[in-house]
Design a protein around this motif. Structure first.
Motif, mmCIF file in Angstrom:
data_model
loop_
_atom_site.group_PDB
_atom_site.id
_atom_site.type_symbol
_atom_site.label_atom_id
_atom_site.label_comp_id
_atom_site.label_asym_id
_atom_site.label_seq_id
_atom_site.Cartn_x
_atom_site.Cartn_y
_atom_site.Cartn_z
ATOM 1 N N TYR A 114 23.758 14.780 18.553
ATOM 2 C CA TYR A 114 23.280 13.488 18.756
ATOM 3 C C TYR A 114 22.426 13.685 20.011
ATOM 4 O O TYR A 114 22.814 14.235 20.953
ATOM 5 C CB TYR A 114 24.486 12.550 19.049
ATOM 6 C CG TYR A 114 25.307 12.207 18.012
ATOM 7 C CD1 TYR A 114 25.300 11.302 17.133
ATOM 8 C CD2 TYR A 114 26.495 12.980 17.864
ATOM 9 C CE1 TYR A 114 26.183 10.900 15.975
ATOM 10 C CE2 TYR A 114 27.506 12.796 16.795
ATOM 11 C CZ TYR A 114 27.096 11.680 15.988
ATOM 12 O OH TYR A 114 28.049 11.397 15.083
ATOM 13 N N ALA A 115 21.057 13.405 19.883
ATOM 14 C CA ALA A 115 20.164 13.225 20.998
ATOM 15 C C ALA A 115 19.818 11.896 21.310
ATOM 16 O O ALA A 115 19.443 11.066 20.707
ATOM 17 C CB ALA A 115 18.859 13.920 20.457
ATOM 18 N N LEU A 116 20.336 11.373 22.435
ATOM 19 C CA LEU A 116 20.298 9.999 23.212
ATOM 20 C C LEU A 116 19.219 9.928 23.967
ATOM 21 O O LEU A 116 19.015 10.795 24.824
ATOM 22 C CB LEU A 116 21.445 9.575 23.912
ATOM 23 C CG LEU A 116 21.397 8.171 24.535
ATOM 24 C CD1 LEU A 116 21.289 7.073 23.561
ATOM 25 C CD2 LEU A 116 22.663 8.092 25.334
ATOM 26 N N LEU A 117 18.155 9.135 23.292
ATOM 27 C CA LEU A 117 16.735 9.189 24.000
ATOM 28 C C LEU A 117 16.487 7.893 24.821
ATOM 29 O O LEU A 117 16.676 6.761 24.241
ATOM 30 C CB LEU A 117 15.463 9.335 23.147
ATOM 31 C CG LEU A 117 15.928 10.714 21.866
ATOM 32 C CD1 LEU A 117 14.675 10.595 21.053
ATOM 33 C CD2 LEU A 117 15.951 11.870 22.632
ATOM 34 N N LEU A 118 16.238 8.027 26.162
ATOM 35 C CA LEU A 118 16.188 6.915 26.896
ATOM 36 C C LEU A 118 14.932 6.589 27.615
ATOM 37 O O LEU A 118 14.925 5.836 28.530
ATOM 38 C CB LEU A 118 17.579 7.076 27.964
ATOM 39 C CG LEU A 118 18.836 7.059 27.317
ATOM 40 C CD1 LEU A 118 19.852 7.328 28.468
ATOM 41 C CD2 LEU A 118 19.200 5.706 26.470
ATOM 42 N N GLY A 119 14.156 7.394 27.127
ATOM 43 C CA GLY A 119 12.763 6.943 27.673
ATOM 44 C C GLY A 119 11.903 5.989 27.092
ATOM 45 O O GLY A 119 12.232 5.255 26.180
ATOM 46 N N PRO B 206 13.626 2.514 24.606
ATOM 47 C CA PRO B 206 15.131 2.743 24.695
ATOM 48 C C PRO B 206 16.185 1.708 24.311
ATOM 49 O O PRO B 206 15.581 0.638 24.674
ATOM 50 C CB PRO B 206 15.306 3.178 26.123
ATOM 51 C CG PRO B 206 14.214 2.231 26.831
ATOM 52 C CD PRO B 206 13.261 2.211 25.745
ATOM 53 N N PRO B 207 17.354 2.170 23.898
ATOM 54 C CA PRO B 207 17.704 3.415 23.738
ATOM 55 C C PRO B 207 17.540 4.052 22.109
ATOM 56 O O PRO B 207 17.560 3.038 21.292
ATOM 57 C CB PRO B 207 19.126 3.377 24.066
ATOM 58 C CG PRO B 207 19.675 1.952 23.396
ATOM 59 C CD PRO B 207 18.577 1.050 23.555
ATOM 60 N N LYS B 208 17.396 5.006 21.681
ATOM 61 C CA LYS B 208 17.271 5.572 20.374
ATOM 62 C C LYS B 208 18.024 6.824 20.279
ATOM 63 O O LYS B 208 18.284 7.630 21.243
ATOM 64 C CB LYS B 208 16.016 5.889 19.883
ATOM 65 C CG LYS B 208 14.932 4.538 19.793
ATOM 66 C CD LYS B 208 13.929 5.054 19.053
ATOM 67 C CE LYS B 208 12.883 3.926 18.849
ATOM 68 N NZ LYS B 208 11.742 4.010 18.338
ATOM 69 N N LYS C 78 20.718 2.558 19.520
ATOM 70 C CA LYS C 78 22.176 2.457 20.076
ATOM 71 C C LYS C 78 22.345 2.947 21.426
ATOM 72 O O LYS C 78 21.591 4.049 21.870
ATOM 73 C CB LYS C 78 23.106 3.332 19.358
ATOM 74 C CG LYS C 78 23.366 2.884 18.023
ATOM 75 C CD LYS C 78 24.535 3.917 17.189
ATOM 76 C CE LYS C 78 24.486 3.737 15.625
ATOM 77 N NZ LYS C 78 24.984 2.525 15.303
ATOM 78 N N SER C 79 22.901 2.318 22.501
ATOM 79 C CA SER C 79 22.927 2.844 23.726
ATOM 80 C C SER C 79 24.111 3.730 23.704
ATOM 81 O O SER C 79 24.997 3.897 22.910
ATOM 82 C CB SER C 79 23.481 1.560 24.709
ATOM 83 O OG SER C 79 24.708 0.896 24.430
ATOM 84 N N ILE C 80 24.422 4.341 25.042
ATOM 85 C CA ILE C 80 25.475 5.416 24.949
ATOM 86 C C ILE C 80 26.686 4.545 24.708
ATOM 87 O O ILE C 80 27.879 5.098 23.944
ATOM 88 C CB ILE C 80 25.437 6.077 26.543
ATOM 89 C CG1 ILE C 80 26.538 7.232 26.387
ATOM 90 C CG2 ILE C 80 25.854 4.929 27.442
ATOM 91 C CD1 ILE C 80 26.506 8.334 27.437
ATOM 92 N N GLU C 81 27.088 3.113 25.424
ATOM 93 C CA GLU C 81 27.998 2.598 24.946
ATOM 94 C C GLU C 81 28.287 2.311 23.601
ATOM 95 O O GLU C 81 29.638 2.392 23.186
ATOM 96 C CB GLU C 81 28.137 1.324 25.922
ATOM 97 C CG GLU C 81 29.312 0.541 25.938
ATOM 98 C CD GLU C 81 29.559 -0.248 27.369
ATOM 99 O OE1 GLU C 81 28.501 -0.224 28.050
ATOM 100 O OE2 GLU C 81 30.679 -0.376 27.763
ATOM 101 N N ILE D 202 22.124 14.010 26.344
ATOM 102 C CA ILE D 202 21.321 12.761 27.138
ATOM 103 C C ILE D 202 19.994 13.138 27.524
ATOM 104 O O ILE D 202 19.905 13.876 28.482
ATOM 105 C CB ILE D 202 22.358 12.219 27.802
ATOM 106 C CG1 ILE D 202 23.550 11.640 27.170
ATOM 107 C CG2 ILE D 202 21.746 10.900 28.541
ATOM 108 C CD1 ILE D 202 24.575 11.131 27.956
ATOM 109 N N GLY D 203 18.962 12.598 27.114
ATOM 110 C CA GLY D 203 17.452 12.683 27.705
ATOM 111 C C GLY D 203 17.144 11.503 28.140
ATOM 112 O O GLY D 203 16.699 10.329 27.784
#
Lengths: 195, 195
Positions: B51-56, B60-62, B109-112, B7-8
């Motif tokens: 999986y790299a969750l990019l939230l910047g 976001p989110p990607k 996609k969000s983490i949820e 998670i970034g």
């Protein structure tokens, strides 16, 4: 103290292009090994020092030494560490250590010259896949210098020199993993056993 | 299969400058975690996906997904992996997975949303310093997805979502280490226990 010696058989010995770090004789392996030796989350291990022996063209051999308790303005990304190495390679290296900046030193030394100088200060462990499991001896490790090859491993004549100083051949994995992964596992095992 | 979700929290969601990978919301952490998950010496772990969750900012989110058994022309240096992520971020991402190139996918996609989609496929382990020692449970781990935070860790609301899917909170070190070091240790422990 924990020390690491990473051997880059093709790693450049002159300043290189920061946009192509692997192209400088796989300097990326050296940079990642330094990063994984020194850095933890939000900090540097002050009890770690890393020797990077660079044996590529045009001026081999050179050794860059980074001391965790002195180094400043270093971050764990490859480009940042590569920039520090590049700065070291721009200096006119001689057989005596020359200070590049706080915590970074450079000298012109072969593996034989380096180990003759520092070999008595450490318990020397050579990491090779067929060695003894590091976890079996971890409790007895004291002031180690772990010697780790790059993607090419150590050449026969390098092994001969290393073996004349090494206390033991240790293995950190049954599969062939990357140099920086060996470094991470050494730190992990020593942390776990409180060494 | 072994899977990792990194998670970034600040990691860029648009194409970024490859000469300043840390400046893209610490994308360097994401790149190193992907490298350490997938690569061994002279090869790729085909049973690993990341999986790299990019939230910047700015979109976001990607999520960028990299599959070890499909990916091609990837090397373990940060810049190479960053270039693959940059290519993924140039696509117009939607809630459905879009193929960027062989073995690389992107979705919005969000983490949820991500865990709702994939959560049932894995045993989910959340890595946190105060968790149970991974070596204690390693023998029972089967088809894991390890969830690992970046330098900021997980936010409270992210932890809440993760905990609703997690089988257990595991720890890989008593000291606070970097995300990619957690990845290396997970691989080390699973290799050691033959999982």
């Amino acid at each position: 103290m924990r020390s690491f010696l990473i051997i880059g058989n093709k790693a450049s010995t002159k300043p290189f292009n920061l946009n192509d770090i692997p192209g400088a004789g796989r300097m990326d392996i050296i940079c990642r090994s330094i990063a994984q030796a020194l850095f933890i989350s939000h900090g540097i291990r002050k009890d770690v020092e890393v020797y990077a022996l660079l044996l590529g063209e045009p001026e081999p051999p050179k050794v860059v030494l980074i001391k965790g308790d002195e180094v400043k303005r270093m971050s764990p990304d490859e480009r940042n560490i590569a920039a520090h190495i590049k700065k070291a390679l721009a200096l006119n290296a001689s057989s005596d250590w020359k200070r590049v900046q706080s915590g970074v030193y450079v000298a012109k030394k072969s593996i034989e010259e380096l180990l003759r100088e520092i070999g008595q200060r450490y318990e020397i462990y050579y990491l090779r896949e067929d060695g003894k499991d590091i976890e079996e001896v971890a409790k007895e490790i004291h002031n180690p210098l772990f010697i780790i090859g790059d993607h090419l491993g150590l050449l026969a004549e390098q092994e001969k020199v290393v073996m004349s100083y090494a206390k033991e051949i240790l293995s950190v994995s049954k599969i062939s993993i990357m140099a920086e992964q060996c470094v991470v596992i050494c730190n992990y095992v020593l942390d776990k056993f409180g060494r």
